[in-house]
Design a protein around this motif. Structure first.
Motif, PDB file in Angstrom:
ATOM      1  N   UNK A  95      -7.583   0.800  -6.683  1.00 13.36           N
ATOM      2  CA  UNK A  95      -7.321   2.227  -6.887  1.00 13.36           C
ATOM      3  C   UNK A  95      -6.758   2.858  -5.615  1.00 13.36           C
ATOM      4  N   UNK A  96      -5.628   3.537  -5.758  1.00 13.86           N
ATOM      5  CA  UNK A  96      -4.949   4.115  -4.599  1.00 13.86           C
ATOM      6  C   UNK A  96      -5.889   5.057  -3.844  1.00 13.86           C
ATOM      7  N   UNK A  97      -5.952   4.889  -2.528  1.00  9.61           N
ATOM      8  CA  UNK A  97      -6.774   5.742  -1.670  1.00  9.61           C
ATOM      9  C   UNK A  97      -8.241   5.376  -1.618  1.00  9.61           C
TER      10      UNK A  97
ATOM     11  N   UNK B 186       0.809  -1.225   0.000  1.00 11.73           N
ATOM     12  CA  UNK B 186       0.000   0.000   0.000  1.00 11.73           C
ATOM     13  C   UNK B 186       0.841   1.273   0.000  1.00 11.73           C
ATOM     14  N   UNK B 187       0.280   2.325  -0.537  1.00 15.01           N
ATOM     15  CA  UNK B 187       0.778   3.685  -0.341  1.00 15.01           C
ATOM     16  C   UNK B 187      -0.436   4.541   0.007  1.00 15.01           C
ATOM     17  N   UNK B 188      -0.275   5.402   0.993  1.00 14.82           N
ATOM     18  CA  UNK B 188      -1.399   6.239   1.410  1.00 14.82           C
ATOM     19  C   UNK B 188      -1.835   7.146   0.273  1.00 14.82           C
ATOM     20  N   UNK B 189      -0.846   7.660  -0.469  1.00 13.14           N
ATOM     21  CA  UNK B 189      -1.106   8.484  -1.654  1.00 13.14           C
ATOM     22  C   UNK B 189      -0.174   8.044  -2.777  1.00 13.14           C
ATOM     23  N   UNK B 190      -0.599   8.249  -4.008  1.00 14.31           N
ATOM     24  CA  UNK B 190       0.240   7.950  -5.162  1.00 14.31           C
ATOM     25  C   UNK B 190       1.441   8.905  -5.161  1.00 14.31           C
ATOM     26  N   UNK B 191       2.652   8.373  -5.263  1.00 10.60           N
ATOM     27  CA  UNK B 191       3.864   9.180  -5.235  1.00 10.60           C
ATOM     28  C   UNK B 191       4.549   9.052  -6.589  1.00 10.60           C
TER      29      UNK B 191
ATOM     30  N   UNK C 186     -10.597   2.810  -0.447  1.00 12.14           N
ATOM     31  CA  UNK C 186     -10.681   1.622   0.410  1.00 12.14           C
ATOM     32  C   UNK C 186     -11.926   0.792   0.098  1.00 12.14           C
ATOM     33  N   UNK C 187     -12.958   1.427  -0.405  1.00 12.35           N
ATOM     34  CA  UNK C 187     -14.142   0.674  -0.826  1.00 12.35           C
ATOM     35  C   UNK C 187     -13.783  -0.244  -1.987  1.00 12.35           C
ATOM     36  N   UNK C 188     -13.009   0.275  -2.935  1.00 10.80           N
ATOM     37  CA  UNK C 188     -12.588  -0.543  -4.072  1.00 10.80           C
ATOM     38  C   UNK C 188     -11.627  -1.637  -3.623  1.00 10.80           C
ATOM     39  N   UNK C 189     -10.730  -1.310  -2.689  1.00 10.67           N
ATOM     40  CA  UNK C 189      -9.808  -2.315  -2.159  1.00 10.67           C
ATOM     41  C   UNK C 189     -10.571  -3.480  -1.544  1.00 10.67           C
ATOM     42  N   UNK C 190     -11.557  -3.181  -0.718  1.00 13.96           N
ATOM     43  CA  UNK C 190     -12.346  -4.243  -0.092  1.00 13.96           C
ATOM     44  C   UNK C 190     -13.137  -5.040  -1.126  1.00 13.96           C
ATOM     45  N   UNK C 191     -13.571  -4.358  -2.162  1.00 12.97           N
ATOM     46  CA  UNK C 191     -14.288  -5.044  -3.234  1.00 12.97           C
ATOM     47  C   UNK C 191     -13.371  -6.018  -3.965  1.00 12.97           C
ATOM     48  N   UNK C 192     -12.147  -5.580  -4.249  1.00  9.46           N
ATOM     49  CA  UNK C 192     -11.169  -6.449  -4.918  1.00  9.46           C
ATOM     50  C   UNK C 192     -10.888  -7.681  -4.066  1.00  9.46           C
TER      51      UNK C 192
ATOM     52  N   UNK D 172      -1.535  -7.793  -3.818  1.00  8.42           N
ATOM     53  CA  UNK D 172      -2.555  -6.758  -4.003  1.00  8.42           C
ATOM     54  C   UNK D 172      -1.809  -5.438  -3.962  1.00  8.42           C
ATOM     55  N   UNK D 173      -1.851  -4.700  -5.074  1.00  8.51           N
ATOM     56  CA  UNK D 173      -1.134  -3.430  -5.145  1.00  8.51           C
ATOM     57  C   UNK D 173      -2.122  -2.291  -4.973  1.00  8.51           C
ATOM     58  N   UNK D 174      -1.806  -1.404  -4.012  1.00  4.81           N
ATOM     59  CA  UNK D 174      -2.707  -0.331  -3.612  1.00  4.81           C
ATOM     60  C   UNK D 174      -1.922   0.978  -3.543  1.00  4.81           C
ATOM     61  N   UNK D 175      -1.207   1.277  -4.658  1.00  3.64           N
ATOM     62  CA  UNK D 175      -0.327   2.437  -4.610  1.00  3.64           C
ATOM     63  C   UNK D 175      -0.333   3.309  -5.854  1.00  3.64           C
ATOM     64  N   UNK D 176      -0.972   2.868  -6.918  1.00  5.12           N
ATOM     65  CA  UNK D 176      -1.042   3.674  -8.127  1.00  5.12           C
ATOM     66  C   UNK D 176       0.279   3.779  -8.867  1.00  5.12           C
ATOM     67  N   UNK D 177       0.273   4.547  -9.962  1.00  6.80           N
ATOM     68  CA  UNK D 177       1.484   4.864 -10.691  1.00  6.80           C
ATOM     69  C   UNK D 177       2.098   3.698 -11.440  1.00  6.80           C
TER      70      UNK D 177
END
Length: 386
Positions: A338-340, A293-298, A342-348, A317-322
């Motif tokens: 999709x980074x940030x 995870x990344x809290x925000x896309x860097x 969490x609804x989509x993360x739980x769905x995945x 499971x990648x949760x960091x974008x970019x």
């Protein structure tokens, strides 16, 4: 035998991606008949306290694995206070100044960036027509600081940009861990020679282990528990109906994570603390999926865990974008949320079933790592630039 000096702020026995990356670079070069020396601070990361074996020392030089390591004094801290963090960087820069003054420096020097100020000290003091300076850029500062909320645009930001540009200008070659980093650098200096140098792991891929095919999915995070990773936020936002969450590591959020677990004893969250990298490789094999995870896309960031987990045949499971997201999709290493979001993360996560985490899938991940993320092939190509 050609002499090479590597200047870094992180090196074993410290843990983390930066330490591992520089150690493997140094070790790989010495195995190719280079005489390698490393300058690094007395070990203190990620605790912000000098390790017990180094307390009370101003410097220490030792030789291990045919690598000569010079450990210099630093004011160690992990304080969020910007002034104290600046003092820490300046203290190491001061130690570098003294080292450069009284020691002979090889003609080829690899400088790790960030920290920007440490890299600037090295690039400024060692610039010479007779010396080849190679800048190894693992993250784009000050852009990353802006995206993380650690910096705001203003005088200090513009000053850091000038320092960043100076470092690029004085480098004969710039190594970048992502395509985004190299694109950024060539947008400033179009003629600069660059090389994509990813943080590929250097270990034998283990045998794939059989996993249970029932019960909750075992999700694992291993690494730095910092603000950027947002592991505490994961603990707060994950839907635990289908998973249990295991955490390894240490860092700024550790106490808050432990407090959250203690105050929510019914949640299946387990904190295991910090283990050595060798131990971690064995431990990770027992889990079903790893999350990065990344809290925000860097911009410019590609977590090295992608390549390490792939070689362990561990679905991700990648949760960091970019760019990291692109690598996961291109090489079919797991799932992307999709980074940030969490609804989509739980769905995945809710759509993942044990039948997907098959031996065939793991073999395919492992094969991608061996063929596409090979440390020795990359280092052989880098040799042409040294």
């Amino acid at each position: 035998m050609k002499d090479i000096l590597i200047i870094t702020s992180y090196f074993p026995p410290e843990i983390g991606a930066a330490s591992n990356r520089i150690f493997h670079l140094a070790d790989g070069l010495q195995k190719r008949n280079y005489k390698v020396s490393v300058i690094t601070p007395l070990p203190n990361y990620p605790t912000g306290r000098l390790f017990d074996a180094y307390r009370g020392k101003l410097k220490q030089t030792n030789k291990e694995n045919n690598i000569t390591t010079h450990r210099l004094w630093i004011y160690a801290t992990v304080s969020k206070n910007k002034f104290l963090r600046l003092i820490a960087m300046l203290s190491y820069s001061y130690s570098l100044l003294w080292f450069f003054t009284f020691n002979k420096i090889p003609k080829t020097v690899i400088v790790q960036s960030p920290p920007l100020l440490v890299a600037f000290t090295s690039m400024f003091l060692l610039r010479s027509k007779k010396r080849k300076l190679i800048l190894n850029v693992s993250d784009l500062w000050p852009i990353a600081g802006l995206e993380l909320g650690a910096l705001k645009k203003g005088f200090s930001y513009r000053l850091l940009e000038k320092i960043e540009h100076f470092n690029y200008k004085k480098a004969h070659v710039v190594l970048g861990q992502s395509e985004e980093i190299l694109t950024h650098i060539t947008s400033i200096f179009p003629e600069k020679e660059t090389f994509l140098y990813r943080n590929y792991p250097d270990f034998e891929a283990p045998e794939i282990k059989y996993h249970k095919q029932e019960g909750k999915l075992q999700l694992v995070y291993a690494g730095l528990l910092g603000i950027a990773q947002g592991v505490l936020k994961l603990c707060q936002e994950l839907d635990f109906n289908k998973i249990e969450f295991h955490i390894y590591g240490s860092g700024a959020e550790q106490k808050e994570i432990e407090a959250f677990i203690e105050s929510n004893p019914k949640l299946p969250i387990y904190f295991h603390g910090r283990v050595t990298r060798k131990e971690l490789h064995q431990v990770l094999l027992q889990y079903d999926i790893a999350i990065i995870p990344l809290l925000n896309r860097i911009y410019g960031s590609v977590p090295s865990k992608i390549f390490e987990y792939a070689k362990l045949a561990l679905p991700i499971i990648y949760f960091g974008g970019g760019e990291g997201e692109t690598i996961i999709k291109e090489h079919r290493l797991g799932w992307v949320a999709r980074v940030g979001d969490y609804k989509h993360l739980n769905s995945v996560i809710s759509k993942i079933c044990y039948t997907e985490i098959s031996t065939t899938f793991k073999e395919q991940i492992k094969e991608a790592a061996i063929c596409k993320f090979d440390f020795n092939t990359q280092l052989d190509q880098l040799q042409d630039l040294l």
